[in-house]
Design an enzyme around this catalytic site. Sequence first.
Site, mmCIF file in Angstrom:
data_model
loop_
_atom_site.group_PDB
_atom_site.id
_atom_site.type_symbol
_atom_site.label_atom_id
_atom_site.label_comp_id
_atom_site.label_asym_id
_atom_site.label_seq_id
_atom_site.Cartn_x
_atom_site.Cartn_y
_atom_site.Cartn_z
ATOM 1 N N VAL A 197 0.828 -1.208 0.000
ATOM 2 C CA VAL A 197 0.000 0.000 0.000
ATOM 3 C C VAL A 197 0.859 1.254 0.000
ATOM 4 O O VAL A 197 0.622 2.196 -0.764
ATOM 5 C CB VAL A 197 -0.966 0.001 1.205
ATOM 6 C CG1 VAL A 197 -1.763 1.312 1.253
ATOM 7 C CG2 VAL A 197 -1.919 -1.190 1.144
ATOM 8 N N ARG A 215 13.837 -1.739 6.514
ATOM 9 C CA ARG A 215 15.067 -2.000 5.757
ATOM 10 C C ARG A 215 15.239 -0.918 4.686
ATOM 11 O O ARG A 215 14.788 -1.079 3.543
ATOM 12 C CB ARG A 215 14.999 -3.392 5.118
ATOM 13 C CG ARG A 215 14.912 -4.518 6.150
ATOM 14 C CD ARG A 215 14.967 -5.886 5.498
ATOM 15 N NE ARG A 215 13.826 -6.126 4.626
ATOM 16 C CZ ARG A 215 12.644 -6.569 5.039
ATOM 17 N NH1 ARG A 215 12.441 -6.794 6.322
ATOM 18 N NH2 ARG A 215 11.672 -6.787 4.172
ATOM 19 N N VAL A 248 -11.423 0.088 6.074
ATOM 20 C CA VAL A 248 -12.549 -0.813 5.768
ATOM 21 C C VAL A 248 -12.902 -0.686 4.295
ATOM 22 O O VAL A 248 -13.123 0.417 3.789
ATOM 23 C CB VAL A 248 -13.796 -0.468 6.616
ATOM 24 C CG1 VAL A 248 -14.948 -1.409 6.272
ATOM 25 C CG2 VAL A 248 -13.483 -0.548 8.102
ATOM 26 N N ILE A 270 -13.675 1.672 -1.544
ATOM 27 C CA ILE A 270 -15.101 2.004 -1.485
ATOM 28 C C ILE A 270 -15.310 3.172 -0.512
ATOM 29 O O ILE A 270 -14.945 3.075 0.661
ATOM 30 C CB ILE A 270 -15.936 0.802 -1.015
ATOM 31 C CG1 ILE A 270 -15.690 -0.412 -1.914
ATOM 32 C CG2 ILE A 270 -17.424 1.154 -1.001
ATOM 33 C CD1 ILE A 270 -16.305 -1.688 -1.397
ATOM 34 N N GLY A 302 -3.582 -15.452 -5.758
ATOM 35 C CA GLY A 302 -3.097 -14.327 -4.975
ATOM 36 C C GLY A 302 -4.153 -13.646 -4.127
ATOM 37 O O GLY A 302 -3.881 -12.604 -3.516
ATOM 38 N N ASP A 357 -10.351 -10.568 10.411
ATOM 39 C CA ASP A 357 -10.295 -9.348 9.599
ATOM 40 C C ASP A 357 -11.671 -8.690 9.516
ATOM 41 O O ASP A 357 -11.810 -7.482 9.724
ATOM 42 C CB ASP A 357 -9.785 -9.701 8.199
ATOM 43 C CG ASP A 357 -9.783 -8.507 7.254
ATOM 44 O OD1 ASP A 357 -8.846 -7.708 7.323
ATOM 45 O OD2 ASP A 357 -10.732 -8.385 6.455
ATOM 46 N N LYS A 411 -13.258 -4.905 11.055
ATOM 47 C CA LYS A 411 -13.990 -3.952 10.222
ATOM 48 C C LYS A 411 -15.414 -3.746 10.744
ATOM 49 O O LYS A 411 -15.946 -2.631 10.710
ATOM 50 C CB LYS A 411 -14.006 -4.444 8.785
ATOM 51 C CG LYS A 411 -12.626 -4.482 8.150
ATOM 52 C CD LYS A 411 -12.618 -5.208 6.815
ATOM 53 C CE LYS A 411 -11.224 -5.253 6.220
ATOM 54 N NZ LYS A 411 -11.177 -6.033 4.962
#
Length: 437
Positions: A17, A49, A136, A140, A191, A205, A209
């Site tokens: 991100v 790093r 969240v 959107i 993925g 998760d 949220k």
Amino acid sequence: MSQGKPVRLALLGCGTVGSEVVRLLQDQADDLTARIGAPLELVGIAVRRPGRQRGDLPVDPSLFTTDALGLVKRDDVDVVIEVVGGIEPARGWLVEALRAGKSVVTANKALLAEDGGALHDAAAEGGADLYYEASVAGAIPLLRPLRESLHGDRVTAVTGIVNGTTNFILSSMASTGAGFSEALEEATELGYAEADPTADVEGFDAAAKAAILASLAFHTRVTAADVFREGMTGVTAGDMASAKDMGCTIKLLCIAQRGRGTDGEETVSVRVHPAMIPLSHPLAGVGDAFNAVFVEADAAGPLMFYGRGAGGRPTASAVLGDIVAAARNKLSGTRAPSESNYAELRVRPIGESLTRYHISLDVAERPGVLAAVAGVFADHEVSIATVRQSGRADDAKLVIVTHVAPDAALAATVEALSRLDIVRSIASVLRVEGGAG
């Protein structure tokens, strides 16, 4: 801050991100300057790093540092952007920034769900902005409508698919007839699933949220510990087939509801679990790794928010939106709306929540079985809506869907059924939402 002076940014984290945030800041620099009224200047990036190769990332290597707290404390930093994740040390960094009056933009759902109160308190103390749209549902636009657009309305329920990995898995199971393991393997290969998918498939998760959504919707501090959580690893191909027979599908839902108990007290219920919903429900058609949230409000009525809920670029888009808002406020000397937790509603436990059950039983095929099973439901004051029976000469399957009842009564019914000698096994138990069945 005078008009035209750069708004200076400190970025904590430069992974998937964070890298996309840097790219968008570079790619859209002129547009962002026009929207804000001043340029954005990235003055430092805290990473573990600094010497790590980061491909073609368009950034001066001298901006990298391992001293995140030192970067946060710099006098020339106006906005701190946190995309590291986790509870500590992120909490300490952000509290430090907010108390010093620096705006914070974060995507840290785990921290907000566990101790968002500490961040809001620090923001109030420092007179700073706290933005977290990216925490969240990725790109959107969801939290700002709850926090601002619907602030004059009374939200009664928020129901959503807020985890793309689990939605991909369940959508694949529904469309192909595959079992959970096969669908998870496919999600991993594409993925969509992490090497360790526990946080997704066990609902952690989504629960984080759900806590954030409930806090905003109901003006009450809700933490992840308040959220009932049940994962979806037990959903089988047989469950999917049964749902299809009922004109339903199965989704991992976060469900937050505001209502009154039997004593008239207004409370909120917040839960995450797999549930059957009718194919006519707006959430039923949300496939692949997409997210969608269905909001119900007194005046506005039903509202639907839909889009990509994860991924570096969609999440970075939400982060950039918050950066623009925070930068504009810095320039104008204003603040975003502060936390609204005036309602302080009690979060009721799962046992008090009203729901319906879909129960699949393997039973002995002999006279009196159905009567004995029905008697257990009657003993716990749970009304049966439908019963379907199939089987061979020596054993049979009963599929029972209940009417609405307190979850505690439904759970006690299942426990009592498991003790009957005529019940060989309880094949599955799923909650039923949205008028299904």
